[in-house]
Design a protein around this motif. Structure first.
Motif, PDB file in Angstrom:
ATOM      1  N   PRO A  57      12.693   9.285   8.275  1.00  0.00           N
ATOM      2  CA  PRO A  57      11.593   8.484   8.883  1.00  0.00           C
ATOM      3  C   PRO A  57      11.560   7.232   8.060  1.00  0.00           C
ATOM      4  CG  PRO A  57      10.651  10.591   8.015  1.00  0.00           C
ATOM      5  CD  PRO A  57      12.286  10.613   7.805  1.00  0.00           C
ATOM      6  N   PRO A  58      11.163   6.116   8.379  1.00  0.00           N
ATOM      7  CA  PRO A  58      10.912   4.667   7.642  1.00  0.00           C
ATOM      8  C   PRO A  58       9.700   5.256   6.791  1.00  0.00           C
ATOM      9  CG  PRO A  58      10.287   4.543   9.832  1.00  0.00           C
ATOM     10  CD  PRO A  58      10.953   5.836   9.734  1.00  0.00           C
ATOM     11  N   PRO A  59       9.719   4.781   5.599  1.00  0.00           N
ATOM     12  CA  PRO A  59       8.542   4.815   4.568  1.00  0.00           C
ATOM     13  C   PRO A  59       7.329   4.106   5.084  1.00  0.00           C
ATOM     14  CG  PRO A  59      10.249   3.576   3.680  1.00  0.00           C
ATOM     15  CD  PRO A  59      10.744   3.972   5.045  1.00  0.00           C
ATOM     16  N   PRO A  60       6.417   4.392   4.754  1.00  0.00           N
ATOM     17  CA  PRO A  60       4.940   3.661   5.387  1.00  0.00           C
ATOM     18  C   PRO A  60       4.900   2.643   4.405  1.00  0.00           C
ATOM     19  CG  PRO A  60       4.424   5.756   4.124  1.00  0.00           C
ATOM     20  CD  PRO A  60       5.795   5.846   4.157  1.00  0.00           C
ATOM     21  N   PRO A  61       4.140   1.506   4.930  1.00  0.00           N
ATOM     22  CA  PRO A  61       4.129   0.380   4.018  1.00  0.00           C
ATOM     23  C   PRO A  61       3.143   0.742   2.890  1.00  0.00           C
ATOM     24  CG  PRO A  61       3.027   0.224   6.446  1.00  0.00           C
ATOM     25  CD  PRO A  61       3.677   1.587   6.099  1.00  0.00           C
ATOM     26  N   GLU A  62       3.743   0.041   1.876  1.00  0.00           N
ATOM     27  CA  GLU A  62       3.201   0.269   0.578  1.00  0.00           C
ATOM     28  C   GLU A  62       2.027  -0.642  -0.068  1.00  0.00           C
ATOM     29  OE1 GLU A  62       4.323   2.623  -1.940  1.00  0.00           O
ATOM     30  OE2 GLU A  62       5.874   3.547  -0.866  1.00  0.00           O
ATOM     31  N   ASP A  63       1.788  -1.723   0.886  1.00  0.00           N
ATOM     32  CA  ASP A  63       0.773  -2.589   0.306  1.00  0.00           C
ATOM     33  C   ASP A  63      -0.757  -2.063   0.679  1.00  0.00           C
ATOM     34  OD1 ASP A  63       1.705  -3.332   3.200  1.00  0.00           O
ATOM     35  OD2 ASP A  63      -0.252  -4.333   2.906  1.00  0.00           O
ATOM     36  N   GLU A  64      -1.563  -2.666  -0.271  1.00  0.00           N
ATOM     37  CA  GLU A  64      -2.923  -1.948  -0.434  1.00  0.00           C
ATOM     38  C   GLU A  64      -3.536  -2.118   1.008  1.00  0.00           C
ATOM     39  OE1 GLU A  64      -4.598  -2.680  -4.163  1.00  0.00           O
ATOM     40  OE2 GLU A  64      -6.634  -2.048  -3.184  1.00  0.00           O
ATOM     41  N   ASP A  65      -3.466  -3.381   1.806  1.00  0.00           N
ATOM     42  CA  ASP A  65      -3.880  -3.614   2.933  1.00  0.00           C
ATOM     43  C   ASP A  65      -3.650  -2.684   4.106  1.00  0.00           C
ATOM     44  OD1 ASP A  65      -5.431  -5.699   1.904  1.00  0.00           O
ATOM     45  OD2 ASP A  65      -4.078  -7.204   2.630  1.00  0.00           O
TER      46      ASP A  65
END
Ligand code: AMP
Length: 536
Positions: A57-65
């Motif tokens: 699975p693609p990793p979830p976005p890492e940015d705080e928002d």
């Protein structure tokens, strides 16, 4: 204007002519009802012949928002305060009224604020102090009312206080907390919540679930694992391969606990608690959460919980969320498709989940709606994991405003802006109905649920439906009352797992008169009644 999704449509059509199963297929055991077992039995790891699962699975976005993205609480959020809460068991700590009273550390408080939480929901007010006090808990609260944070926040607070042992430098990862849930999409959602609340701390959450490459799960774990979020099949597989140690487990959480303990998953959960190294129930804290807790399941839960566990019931056990306006229409099976299209055309682009009883029917109805130029996708246990995630993503972002689903999507999923749920087919058990309609009307928002009642097949549900509707202060159609009256069975609850509407803690009903057989199931219990769905 709706844009037909040709690719999706094509894959659905292929599935109808029998060529749908792809490389990632995990169904090995045949009928499908217990196909989740295939993993635990080695299906994915190659012990049993079958195609190797390669999906990462693609990793979830890492940015705080993205981590803290959330939707607004609805107009009825404050009304949660008026719901009656009952706590049973001895020496319950008092409820807290504010986050400040929980005395959490600054990082956790920051994360709570960034998540947009300003006020506790009732299940949080009662569960947080109970878990902080180290007590075992069975908590029942309506769908969409904040159960996930109710267990995550106090567990994290304890982990921060006590320190953690796992780190990426250790050869054997020994998580302090294991959370299990019945479906891949739900466990992924819980993981994202754990990641959000543990942001900026030394606690690392990991998620593992079926339909993905086993090596990928192992790689996630070896990087450090304090909170392991898992579906049962993959968890047992990883334990069997000695990729994690259980000695450090201090918190065991069963989300959708009634599902986790029923005939489908119960035996696997029993295996989990008797795995070598797993601390006994006296040595760990066990937390069970759900919106429904049939009496039979409460009885089984005793094996997992310390005898002095506390029971929190927010509102009526097994009751539907009052923020969902429920409508029951009498529709015979041959008129259902026409009625569905009529309703969807009126709804327009508002997000709608359409529940059907079988995987085949999910494909069939989704294809039919695409042909009617209604942008539709589908999710069920025979779709590859990649497709399931794509479908959910397309639905979440509004690209496909209609999601046709089996009961695999009935529980726990928290999707913004789902305004409608349509039960094209009613489920066979009333608790499943309560969960399905709970995909809308979450977190104080309002929603609508329309259900097609076919007198040819659904009469057994008339009585419990009348109860669910009247308890949630909904209009009860006269024809439904008549059917309920004419098919009245004293004491019947519409569930094969005992009384769904157990008034509250049912311990007093069965203490000292347990009739469990060796498998841990009472002789009156029948197998999982829910369709032919695969649950992991
Ligand atoms: P859950 O029942 O845990 O799936 O939560 C339902 C939704 O309510 C999720 O979107 C949560 O992020 C949100 N939520 C839970 N607790 C709170 C709270 N105290 N304040 C605002 N939103 C919340």
């Amino acid at each position: 204007m709706h844009i037909p999704l040709y690719l999706d449509q094509l894959s659905l059509l292929i599935s109808l002519i029998g060529g749908y199963k792809g490389l990632n297929e995990e169904v090995i055991t045949g009928s499908g009802k217990n196909s989740w077992k295939s993993e635990a039995e080695g299906g994915e790891s190659g012990d049993i012949q079958g195609p190797k699962v390669t999906y990462i699975p693609p990793p979830p976005p890492e940015d705080e928002d993205s981590i803290f993205a959330h939707y607004q609480t609805g107009i009825n959020f404050d009304k949660y305060d008026t719901i009656l809460v009952e706590v049973s068991g001895h020496d319950a700590p008092p409820a807290i009224l504010t986050f400040e009273e929980a005395n959490l550390c600054q990082t956790l408080n920051n994360n709570i604020a960034k998540a947009g939480y300003t006020k506790l929901t009732p299940v949080q007010k009662y569960s947080i102090p109970i878990i902080l006090a180290g007590r075992d808990l069975m908590a029942c609260a309506q769908t969409g009312s904040g159960k996930t944070a109710a267990f995550l926040l106090p567990i994290l607070a304890h982990m921060m206080r006590d320190g953690i042992t796992a780190s990426r430098f250790k050869e054997l990862q020994e998580p302090e907390c294991i959370i299990v849930a019945p479906t891949r999409e739900l466990i992924n959602q819980i993981y994202l919540e754990a990641r959000k609340f543990s942001f900026g701390t030394c606690v690392r959450a990991v998620v593992i679930y079926g339909g993905t490459q086993l090596g990928h799960s192992i790689r996630q774990i070896v990087q450090g694992c304090n909170i392991l979020c898992a579906t049962p099949g993959r968890l047992m597989d990883i334990i069997g391969k000695e990729k994690i140690g259980l000695k450090q487990v201090k918190y065991l959480v069963l989300d959708e606990a009634d599902r986790m303990l029923d005939m489908g998953f119960g035996p696997e959960m029993k295996k989990l608690i008797s795995c070598p190294g797993m601390p006994s129930k006296e040595q760990r804290q066990t937390l069970l959460f759900s919106a429904t807790f049939p009496e039979e399941i409460q009885r089984l839960a005793g094996e997992f919980l310390k005898s002095n566990y506390l029971f929190v019931a927010v509102g009526q056990v097994g009751g539907a969320c009052r923020d969902v306006q429920q409508t029951i229409l009498q529709v015979g099976q041959y008129s259902k498709r026409e009625k569905l299209v009529e309703i969807l055309r009126n709804i327009g682009d508002e997000r709608t989940m359409v529940f059907v009883e079988t995987k085949k029917k999910a494909d069939f109805i989704a294809t039919f709606l695409c042909q009617e130029k209604i942008s539709t996708t589908s999710i069920h246990g025979d779709r590859e994991q990649r497709e399931r995630e794509q479908a959910l993503g397309d639905f979440r972002c509004g690209k496909c405003p209609v999601l046709v689903a089996t009961s695999v999507a009935a529980r726990g999923l928290d999707i913004e802006n789902v305004q409608h749920v349509i039960n094209f087919d009613l489920p066979s058990a009333i608790d499943e109905y309560v969960h399905r309609i709970g995909r809308t009307g979450r977190c104080g928002n309002t929603g609508r649920a329309i259900s097609f009642f076919d007198p040819e097949s659904d009469n057994h549900l008339a009585q419990p439906l009348v109860k669910v509707l009247s308890d949630a202060q909904q209009d009860v159609p006269a024809w439904l009352e008549e059917i309920a009256f004419s098919t009245y069975v004293p004491g019947f609850s519409g569930s094969t797992r005992g009384n769904v509407f157990a008034s509250v803690d049912t311990r007093k009903n069965y203490q000292g008169k347990s009739t469990l057989n060796t498998a841990g199931f009472s002789s009156s219990q029948s197998p999982n009644p829910v369709d032919d769905e695969s649950w992991d």
